[in-house]
Design a protein around this motif. Structure first.
Motif, PDB file in Angstrom:
ATOM      1  N   ARG A 283       0.866  -1.172   0.000  1.00  0.00           N
ATOM      2  CA  ARG A 283       0.000   0.000   0.000  1.00  0.00           C
ATOM      3  C   ARG A 283       0.908   1.229   0.000  1.00  0.00           C
TER       4      ARG A 283
ATOM      5  N   ILE B  42      -3.509   6.852  -2.855  1.00  0.00           N
ATOM      6  CA  ILE B  42      -3.179   5.501  -2.381  1.00  0.00           C
ATOM      7  C   ILE B  42      -3.253   4.492  -3.529  1.00  0.00           C
TER       8      ILE B  42
ATOM      9  N   CYS C 253      -2.702   0.429  -4.031  1.00  0.00           N
ATOM     10  CA  CYS C 253      -2.612  -0.781  -3.224  1.00  0.00           C
ATOM     11  C   CYS C 253      -2.508  -1.996  -4.146  1.00  0.00           C
TER      12      CYS C 253
ATOM     13  N   ALA D 197      -8.524   2.952  -1.051  1.00  0.00           N
ATOM     14  CA  ALA D 197      -7.470   3.069  -2.074  1.00  0.00           C
ATOM     15  C   ALA D 197      -8.025   3.745  -3.336  1.00  0.00           C
TER      16      ALA D 197
ATOM     17  N   LEU E 192      -6.725  -0.173  -6.551  1.00  0.00           N
ATOM     18  CA  LEU E 192      -6.346  -1.485  -6.011  1.00  0.00           C
ATOM     19  C   LEU E 192      -6.073  -2.403  -7.199  1.00  0.00           C
TER      20      LEU E 192
END
Ligand SMILES: [Zn+2]
Ligand SMILES: [Zn+2]
Length: 305
Positions: free
Chosen positions: A165, A172, A174, A221, A224
Motif C-alpha cells: 500500500r 493511495i 494498493c 485506495a 487497487l
C-alpha cells in the motif's frame, strides 16, 4: 501518481494472437511520481524487459537510473524478467530490490540474482556493472523518503507473499498480486471423525479476521490492483488452495473497502482476449459495482491518480 501496466499475465508468459489485446507478459507494474521523478517497480515478471527497454531509449543510456523494485514474492512469473532488465548491464544504475523474507535458507540475492548464473543465463551476476542492493521486507509500515509511505501485509498464497500500500500526497495505490480469500484450515464437516467443534469455530473466526484485516488494508485506495485469475466457478471446482482469487471475490472485497478503482489482473495464461472481454462485461458493469470502477488491466494501460 502515474501507474503503468507492463505485464498483467499470471503464471507464465502467453504469447500468441488470442492474447495480444490484454498482453502476454507476466507481472510488472510501474508507479511513477513525476513531481519528484521517483519510480517504483512492483515485480519483475517478463514485462520488466519492456520497461527496461523503454527506460534506456528514454535517456537512461548514460546509466543514471536509480530505482526501487518491490517484489511481492519470488514465484517465477514475478521474477523471470530480471535478467532481461537492460539497466542492470549499465554502469551507474542503482537498484534497490525489496522482497519478503522466506522461510528458506537462500537470500533474496541468491533467489533473484541467482538467475544470472551460467546454468540459466549467459551472464553472471558478478559481471553486472549496476549497483544492486537487496533488502528483506516484512509486514509493517515504512518511510520510503520524499513523503512516500509504504504499508505491507501478508497475503494468502502458497509462498510468503506481500501486499503493498503506497501512499503519496493523499493518493493511495494498493496491490494484492497473488492471493485468495483466507480459509478455515480446520475440518468443518461434523460427520468427519476428526471434527472438533471448537477448532472449527476458531478456524472460521481466524479466517474472517484475516479477511477483514486485508479489507482494512485496501480501505479507501484510489487504485487497487488485485489478483483475478479465476472465475468463481473455476475456483469452486478445483482451484481452491492454489493461491489465486475468483474475480467476483476481488470485486466484492474492493466494494466493501470503498476502493475507487479496481484493476483486475494476474490473468490466467489460458484466458483469451475474447474471454476477458466477456468476463469484463459480466463483472465490471458499473450498475453492479457501486462506487468502485472495476476493469481488467491490459499491458500498456496507464492510470493516473
Ligand atoms: Zn503469480
Ligand atoms: Zn505466486
Amino acid at each position: 501518481m502515474k501507474i503503468k501496466f507492463w505485464g498483467v499475465r499470471g503464471s507464465i508468459p502467453s504469447p500468441g494472437t488470442p492474447y495480444v489485446q490484454y498482453g502476454g507478459n507476466t507481472l510488472c507494474v510501474e508507479l511513477y511520481l513525476d513531481d519528484i521523478d521517483r519510480r517504483i517497480i512492483i515485480d519483475a515478471g517478463s514485462g520488466l524487459r519492456l520497461l527496461g527497454n523503454h527506460l534506456i531509449t528514454e535517456g537512461f543510456s548514460t546509466g543514471s537510473l536509480e530505482t526501487d523494485i518491490f517484489l511481492t514474492h519470488t514465484h517465477l512469473d514475478h521474477i523471470i524478467g530480471f535478467p532481461f532488465f537492460g539497466p542492470i548491464f549499465q554502469a551507474g544504475t542503482r537498484l534497490k530490490i525489496y522482497g519478503p523474507v522466506t522461510c528458506e535458507d537462500d537470500s533474496l540475492e541468491a533467489v533473484i540474482g541467482g538467475q544470472l548464473s551460467y546454468r540459466y543465463f549467459p551472464v553472471r551476476q558478478e559481471e553486472l556493472t549496476a549497483r544492486i542492493e537487496y533488502i528483506n521486507l516484512k509486514e509493517g509500515c515504512f518511510d520510503l523518503g520524499d513523503g512516500i509511505r509504504l504499508t505491507t501485509k501478508y497475503l494468502n498464497h502458497p509462498l510468503l507473499c506481500l501486499g503493498f500500500r503506497f501512499e503519496y500526497k493523499g493518493k493511495i495505490c494498493c496491490t494484492a498480486y497473488d492471493t485468495e480469500p483466507f480459509q478455515n484450515l480446520f475440518i468443518t464437516d461434523p460427520r468427519d471423525p476428526a471434527y472438533d467443534e471448537i477448532m472449527a469455530h476458531q478456524g472460521e473466526a481466524a479466517a474472517r479476521d484475516e479477511n477483514h484485516r486485508l479489507e482494512d488494508f485496501f480501505a479507501g485506495a484510489d487504485l487497487l490492483i488485485h489478483d483475478a485469475q479465476y472465475t468463481r466457478q473455476e475456483y469452486d471446482t478445483g482451484k481452491r488452495g492454489w493461491g489465486h482469487s475468483p474475480i467476483e471475490y476481488a470485486v466484492e472485497a474492493a466494494m466493501r473497502s470503498q476502493v475507487k478503482r479496481l484493476a483486475l489482473f494476474h490473468h490466467d495464461p489460458m484466458r483469451t482476449d475474447t474471454q476477458l472481454d466477456e468476463l469484463a462485461k459480466l463483472n465490471c458493469d458499473s450498475r453492479n459495482t457501486g462506487n468502485t470502477e472495476a476493469f481488467f488491466a491490459r499491458e500498456g494501460m496507464q492510470v493516473e491518480l
